[in-house]
Design a protein around this motif. Structure first.
Motif, PDB file in Angstrom:
ATOM      1  N   ILE B 291       0.832  -1.217   0.000  1.00 10.67           N
ATOM      2  CA  ILE B 291       0.000   0.000   0.000  1.00 10.67           C
ATOM      3  C   ILE B 291       0.862   1.261   0.000  1.00 10.67           C
ATOM      4  O   ILE B 291       0.493   2.283  -0.568  1.00 10.67           O
ATOM      5  CB  ILE B 291      -1.005   0.008   1.185  1.00 10.67           C
ATOM      6  CG1 ILE B 291      -2.082   1.069   0.965  1.00 10.67           C
ATOM      7  CG2 ILE B 291      -0.296   0.194   2.525  1.00 10.67           C
ATOM      8  CD1 ILE B 291      -3.287   0.936   1.885  1.00 10.67           C
ATOM      9  N   GLY B 292       2.055   1.165   0.604  1.00  7.58           N
ATOM     10  CA  GLY B 292       2.953   2.318   0.615  1.00  7.58           C
ATOM     11  C   GLY B 292       3.708   2.478  -0.698  1.00  7.58           C
ATOM     12  O   GLY B 292       4.397   3.459  -0.912  1.00  7.58           O
ATOM     13  N   PHE B 330      -2.717  -6.790  -3.184  1.00  4.19           N
ATOM     14  CA  PHE B 330      -1.813  -5.836  -3.828  1.00  4.19           C
ATOM     15  C   PHE B 330      -0.966  -6.556  -4.866  1.00  4.19           C
ATOM     16  O   PHE B 330      -0.869  -7.785  -4.864  1.00  4.19           O
ATOM     17  CB  PHE B 330      -0.928  -5.113  -2.800  1.00  4.19           C
ATOM     18  CG  PHE B 330      -0.088  -6.031  -1.952  1.00  4.19           C
ATOM     19  CD1 PHE B 330      -0.595  -6.586  -0.789  1.00  4.19           C
ATOM     20  CD2 PHE B 330       1.212  -6.341  -2.321  1.00  4.19           C
ATOM     21  CE1 PHE B 330       0.182  -7.437   0.002  1.00  4.19           C
ATOM     22  CE2 PHE B 330       1.997  -7.186  -1.543  1.00  4.19           C
ATOM     23  CZ  PHE B 330       1.478  -7.738  -0.376  1.00  4.19           C
ATOM     24  N   ALA B 331      -0.362  -5.773  -5.729  1.00 10.23           N
ATOM     25  CA  ALA B 331       0.424  -6.346  -6.822  1.00 10.23           C
ATOM     26  C   ALA B 331       1.820  -6.700  -6.326  1.00 10.23           C
ATOM     27  O   ALA B 331       2.439  -5.929  -5.600  1.00 10.23           O
ATOM     28  CB  ALA B 331       0.530  -5.334  -7.959  1.00 10.23           C
ATOM     29  N   GLN B 358       7.147  -0.263  -8.260  1.00 12.42           N
ATOM     30  CA  GLN B 358       7.075   0.293  -6.901  1.00 12.42           C
ATOM     31  C   GLN B 358       6.265  -0.619  -5.979  1.00 12.42           C
ATOM     32  O   GLN B 358       5.254  -0.213  -5.398  1.00 12.42           O
ATOM     33  CB  GLN B 358       6.492   1.706  -6.944  1.00 12.42           C
ATOM     34  CG  GLN B 358       7.352   2.664  -7.766  1.00 12.42           C
ATOM     35  CD  GLN B 358       6.725   4.036  -7.936  1.00 12.42           C
ATOM     36  OE1 GLN B 358       5.849   4.436  -7.189  1.00 12.42           O
ATOM     37  NE2 GLN B 358       7.191   4.772  -8.940  1.00 12.42           N
ATOM     38  N   THR B 359       6.744  -1.823  -5.845  1.00 10.87           N
ATOM     39  CA  THR B 359       6.030  -2.825  -5.065  1.00 10.87           C
ATOM     40  C   THR B 359       7.005  -3.956  -4.723  1.00 10.87           C
ATOM     41  O   THR B 359       8.085  -4.037  -5.307  1.00 10.87           O
ATOM     42  CB  THR B 359       4.797  -3.321  -5.887  1.00 10.87           C
ATOM     43  OG1 THR B 359       3.786  -3.783  -4.998  1.00 10.87           O
ATOM     44  CG2 THR B 359       5.160  -4.406  -6.873  1.00 10.87           C
ATOM     45  N   PRO B 360       6.659  -4.845  -3.775  1.00 11.22           N
ATOM     46  CA  PRO B 360       7.610  -5.904  -3.420  1.00 11.22           C
ATOM     47  C   PRO B 360       7.796  -6.958  -4.519  1.00 11.22           C
ATOM     48  O   PRO B 360       6.846  -7.331  -5.201  1.00 11.22           O
ATOM     49  CB  PRO B 360       6.989  -6.571  -2.187  1.00 11.22           C
ATOM     50  CG  PRO B 360       5.767  -5.830  -1.855  1.00 11.22           C
ATOM     51  CD  PRO B 360       5.464  -4.857  -2.923  1.00 11.22           C
ATOM     52  N   ARG B 456      -3.356   0.809  -7.739  1.00  9.47           N
ATOM     53  CA  ARG B 456      -2.280  -0.101  -7.289  1.00  9.47           C
ATOM     54  C   ARG B 456      -2.367  -1.443  -8.015  1.00  9.47           C
ATOM     55  O   ARG B 456      -1.353  -2.020  -8.394  1.00  9.47           O
ATOM     56  CB  ARG B 456      -2.360  -0.309  -5.774  1.00  9.47           C
ATOM     57  CG  ARG B 456      -1.942   0.898  -4.959  1.00  9.47           C
ATOM     58  CD  ARG B 456      -1.806   0.557  -3.475  1.00  9.47           C
ATOM     59  NE  ARG B 456      -3.059   0.196  -2.848  1.00  9.47           N
ATOM     60  CZ  ARG B 456      -3.879   1.051  -2.220  1.00  9.47           C
ATOM     61  NH1 ARG B 456      -3.566   2.333  -2.141  1.00  9.47           N
ATOM     62  NH2 ARG B 456      -5.000   0.635  -1.659  1.00  9.47           N
ATOM     63  N   MET B 457      -3.585  -1.915  -8.195  1.00  9.00           N
ATOM     64  CA  MET B 457      -3.720  -3.214  -8.845  1.00  9.00           C
ATOM     65  C   MET B 457      -3.382  -3.143 -10.343  1.00  9.00           C
ATOM     66  O   MET B 457      -2.966  -4.123 -10.925  1.00  9.00           O
ATOM     67  CB  MET B 457      -5.134  -3.790  -8.639  1.00  9.00           C
ATOM     68  CG  MET B 457      -5.457  -4.147  -7.183  1.00  9.00           C
ATOM     69  SD  MET B 457      -4.219  -5.165  -6.320  1.00  9.00           S
ATOM     70  CE  MET B 457      -4.283  -6.679  -7.238  1.00  9.00           C
TER      71      MET B 457
END
Ligand SMILES: Cc1ncc(C[n+]2csc(CCOP(=O)(O)OP(=O)(O)O)c2C)c(N)n1
Ligand code: SF4
Ligand SMILES: [Mg+2]
Lengths: 290, 579
Positions: B291-292, B330-331, B358-360, B456-457
């Motif tokens: 989410i961040g 989340f993606a 921008q995600t894990p 985000r998705m």
């Protein structure tokens, strides 16, 4: 010149009227202005709780993170960019409950952080459960017969763990709190300020009426020596008709966490250019595999 | 003649120095021009208990260990007891002549090589551990492997301990060769060094991944030791500082990932190495990264769970856990290298993918891939291909010229928002864990939630562009297709080779190193397979169920393994017989 306007944001806090968090917000932004630190030169890392919403209510870089976790996040931020002032802000449930391990270990590392704890001795955001700093026997929704646990003594714990700047503030003494935060921001090591934060809604017995007559500043006591570690450790646990605030313990810090990292000698990690390894580096890396 | 690959196994108790001896001999063999593949098989204890080290060497590249043993170096009787059945007819067992072997440990078709291992090690070296060197000397003699490469390795490995230790070890190795003489006529397997051996490197999956991550600009590593993930942390702790890396062993895994997130927000490419149990503790923070919108690389070297499970063994049981870990949606990307080459490549690719979306990004290894080492051409680590792509990171100049208030979570078509690093006066912003609007202010309105969650998705699309497609190995038209992911690639590849040697066109292999998002080409590739057999190291068939979920395709059969041991070609072939 940095002014208060720089930190102002068009956003009304969702805190209760009379909440001690207003005073802490006010003191923090004023201390930053007094120290000439601009909003982009600092980052405020908070956990989850009423007070942890603070970066929403001032114009400043922030990370509003997870319950109990702002301490390691702040250390990572500081290691990655030691040009920034990193300030950690969170509640007592956050830092002394869910995050107690990170607190005890973080202190040992002496990261150059300013840690402000909104210690209202209650879980505010979840509506009034006893916290690690509630007195033994405290009755709340999850301790209907009175809590069994003795309270955590954060200041004494910090001293035990090797902290060299340990203080307590109170938003009812705003100028003193601003001064304290300023001292902490200038201190070249880990600095803790535990703040007696009135929660008027869920912990009215520990509100202004309780603190105002009791609180006194150690700075006003002519015989108090803040470099005496044992005296500080005892004083840190004093509680009753007289409640001390101020700097309990301050000596010159040991080298801070960043100084142990050779990678940071060349400057902040994030300012060092990101580029592919060169041929010589590759050869060196592969040598032991040949 | 070096016609075939041979397998040498050295066994004994923990604390006997098997791993370093095995690795040293592997290096000598590699320098002699042989291809090698080695795997330690260790128990989770410091002293006692049976441990062994398997080393395969031969004239062609190797991707797995194999079951048949040609030379067993037994430092204790337990080794003979456990591995006697694996020794091929004509194979040999080198052991201490002090041991009295009962009838059940005797085989007519095996060459027994009793030597005074302990006695001589004490006499010449003054220490029992040196019997490993004597045993390896005997092995070199039996195999006709010229001692020169062994001697060089001895010099390198023992020079720290002084001239005396080096000399004693050299002497023991030479004695070993001499002791082997009377047995050489009965033993016909040989591993002769090449006259002009090519330059190769000996590397395991840990090192390959760590080198890839370093080459990819990994600058902050935080972790907590947990086998078999800790070797990556240790690698960075030892080498990182020379390359501008901060590597920290911290109080627990929760601190590890949160520190990495703090560093990542500030702009450092951050990595958290762990194993499944450690990742279990990191789950909440993984969601914060979701989410961040914080790019971070999580490395999980799997071991069999749940809980403490089998600490030093291997399994592929965490795939669906990684794909689904954390509350909410989340993606994310899940990658699983199958080889040294892929471990290196995904080591740097993971950072690019994480920053682009921008995600894990999660990299799933396992004990087998992490610990098994293989000789490869140095070019297997393709440093030239390394590219550093930081995605929509705003430059200093772009930030200087920003004309509007900076919006960290700006809604865009791709879902990726232009990213600033804290520190610029024009981009003062909060990284927010509560649902928020673009700036971000905490916001609970329905429209905003839908806009932000959808944004985000949508990043899944960016991840899809970056997720590696499944790859084929073997002849295009084949009767059967083995389908695998991660470290099963090597053993499955050898199984395919063997099937095709028996009859051309029997089998090929479809390998997945990208698993989440499920690669867009997967369905088409799967439809090209005839008989589909999913080979994976878990009980429930996690890849198989992913395939079913995403494509509706039902595999024809499955080969699974969950006994904590790596796949071997023989195991796959034997199971194939049954299915
Ligand atoms: C992992 C996790 N557990 C529980 C919560 C719920 N929670 C939110 S705030 C809070 C306690 C807040 O107390 P404190 O930290 O003292 O902050 P205050 O609200 O008093 O300022 C809890 C338990 C959470 N957000 N995350
Ligand atoms: S509940 Fe307590 S801590 Fe929370 S805003 Fe109200 S007064 Fe402040
Ligand atoms: Mg509280």
């Amino acid at each position: 010149m940095v002014t208060r306007a720089d930190y102002r944001i068009d956003e009304r806090p969702t805190w209760c009227r009379g909440c001690g968090d207003y005073g802490i917000l006010n003191a923090l932004s004023r201390a930053l202005v007094e120290q000439g630190i601009a909003p982009h030169e600092t980052i405020v890392v908070t956990g989850i709780g009423c007070g942890s919403k603070l970066p929403q209510y001032m114009r400043v870089n922030g990370m509003h993170t997870l319950h109990g976790r702002p301490m390691p996040i702040a250390q990572g931020a500081r290691l990655a960019n030691h040009d920034m002032h990193v300030i950690v802000v969170h509640g007592d449930g956050d830092g002394y409950g869910e995050g107690l391990g990170h607190f005890a270990h973080g202190v040992r590392r002496n990261p150059r952080l300013t840690e402000l704890v909104q210690n209202n001795k209650i879980y505010g955001l979840t509506k009034g459960q006893y916290s690690p700093t509630s007195a033994q026997g405290w009755r709340t929704s999850t301790s209907p017969r009175g809590s069994a646990e003795q309270k955590v003594e954060p200041l004494a714990l910090a001293i035990t763990q090797g902290a060299t700047f340990v203080a307590r503030g109170y938003p009812g003494k705003l100028d003193h709190l601003i001064w304290l935060i300023g001292e902490a921001l200038n201190y070249p090591g880990y600095a803790l300020i535990d703040i007696l934060q009135p929660c008027v809604t869920f912990n009215p017995k520990r509100s202004y009426d309780y603190y105002n007559p009791r609180v006194y500043a150690l700075e006003d006591e002519s015989d108090y020596d803040p470099t005496d570690r044992t005296a500080a450790w005892l004083q840190a646990q004093a509680w009753g008709e007289r409640i001390p605030i101020g700097i309990f313990y301050r000596v010159d810090p040991e080298p801070s966490l960043e100084t142990y990292e050779p990678a940071l000698e060349a400057g902040p990690l994030v300012k060092q250019p990101l580029k592919p390894l060169n041929t010589e580096q590759i050869t060196t890396l592969l040598e032991p595999l040949r | 003649m070096n016609e075939h690959d041979l397998t040498l196994r050295i066994g004994g108790e923990a604390g006997m120095g098997l791993e370093s001896s095995g690795a040293g001999f592997a290096k000598a063999l590699m320098r002699g021009g042989l291809w090698v593949f080695g795997v330690p098989d260790f128990r989770s204890r410091i002293r006692g208990g049976h441990n062994f080290f398997t080393l395969r060497a031969g004239p062609t590249p190797l991707y797995s260990i194999a079951d048949p043993v040609h030379l067993l170096l037994a430092l204790d009787k337990e080794t003979i007891r456990r591995h006697l059945a694996d020794v091929v007819p004509g194979g040999a067992i080198v052991y201490d002549q002090q041991l009295e072997l009962e009838d059940e440990l005797q085989r007519e078709d095996v060459v027994y090589v009793p030597v005074p291992l302990t006695e001589m090690a004490r006499e010449i070296g003054g220490a029992e551990v040196m019997r490993n060197t004597l045993a390896l000397g005997v092995a070199s003699g039996l195999l006709d492997f010229d001692l020169q490469h062994v001697e060089t390795v001895i010099r390198e490995n023992f020079s720290r301990k002084g001239e005396e230790v080096v000399d004693a070890n050299l002497k023991l190795a030479q004695e070993g060769v001499r002791l082997s003489e009377p047995f050489k006529d009965d033993y016909s397997f040989r591993l002769r060094p090449a006259a002009e051996p090519p330059e190769r490197i000996l590397i395991n999956g840990t090192q390959a991944f760590a080198l890839g991550a370093l080459a990819g600009g990994g600058r902050f590593v935080s972790g907590y030791p947990m086998t078999p993930g800790s070797p990556v942390l240790i690698w960075f702790a030892q080498h990182g500082a020379d390359y501008g890396v901060v590597a920290k062993h911290v109080e627990d895994e929760i601190a590890a990932i949160n520190m990495a997130l703090g560093a990542a927000v500030m702009g450092a490419r951050s990595l958290v190495p762990t194993s499944g149990g450690g990742f279990a503790l990191m789950v909440e923070a993984t969601g914060f990264a979701g989410i961040g919108e914080i790019p971070v690389v999580i490395y999980n070297a799997q071991r069999p769970g749940p809980a403490t499970g089998l600490p030093t063994r291997t399994e592929q049981g965490d795939l669906l856990f990684m794909i689904h870990a954390a509350q909410g949606e989340f993606a994310r990307m899940v990658l699983a290298p199958g080889s040294i080459e892929e471990a290196f490549h995904l080591g740097w690719h993971a950072f690019n993918a994480a920053e682009r979306a921008q995600t894990p990004v999660m990299v799933l290894s396992d004990q087998f891939l992490a610990d098994a080492f293989r000789s490869v051409e140095p070019s297997a680590l393709n440093f030239d291909a390394v590219a550093l792509d930081r995605g929509k990171l705003l430059t200093e100049a772009e930030l200087d010229n920003l004309s509007e208030d900076y919006r960290r979570y700006k809604v865009t078509e791709s879902g990726v928002s232009p990213r600033a690093l804290p520190g610029h006066p024009n981009a003062v912003f909060v990284t927010e864990s509560n649902e928020h609007d673009e700036y971000p202010r905490i916001n609970e309105e329905m429209d905003n939630r839908v806009a932000q969650q959808s944004k985000r998705m949508r990043k899944v699309q960016t991840l899809r562009e970056d997720v590696p497609a499944p790859t084929w190995y073997g002849p295009e038209e084949s009767e059967l297709t083995l389908i695998c992911w991660g470290s099963t690639y090597g053993p499955a590849r050898e199984a395919v080779d063997r099937l095709n040697t028996e009859a051309a066109g029997r089998a090929n292999l479809l390998h997945f190193s990208g698993l989440e998002p499920f690669p867009p080409t997967a369905e088409a590739e799967l439809n090209r397979a005839q008989l589909k057999i999913v080979v994976e190291g878990n009980y429930t068939g996690q890849l198989e169920s992913l395939i079913r979920t995403h494509t509706g395709i039902e595999a024809d059969s499955a080969i699974r393994r969950f006994d904590g041991r790596p796949f071997r070609p023989e195991y796959i072939l034997a199971q194939l017989e049954e299915v």
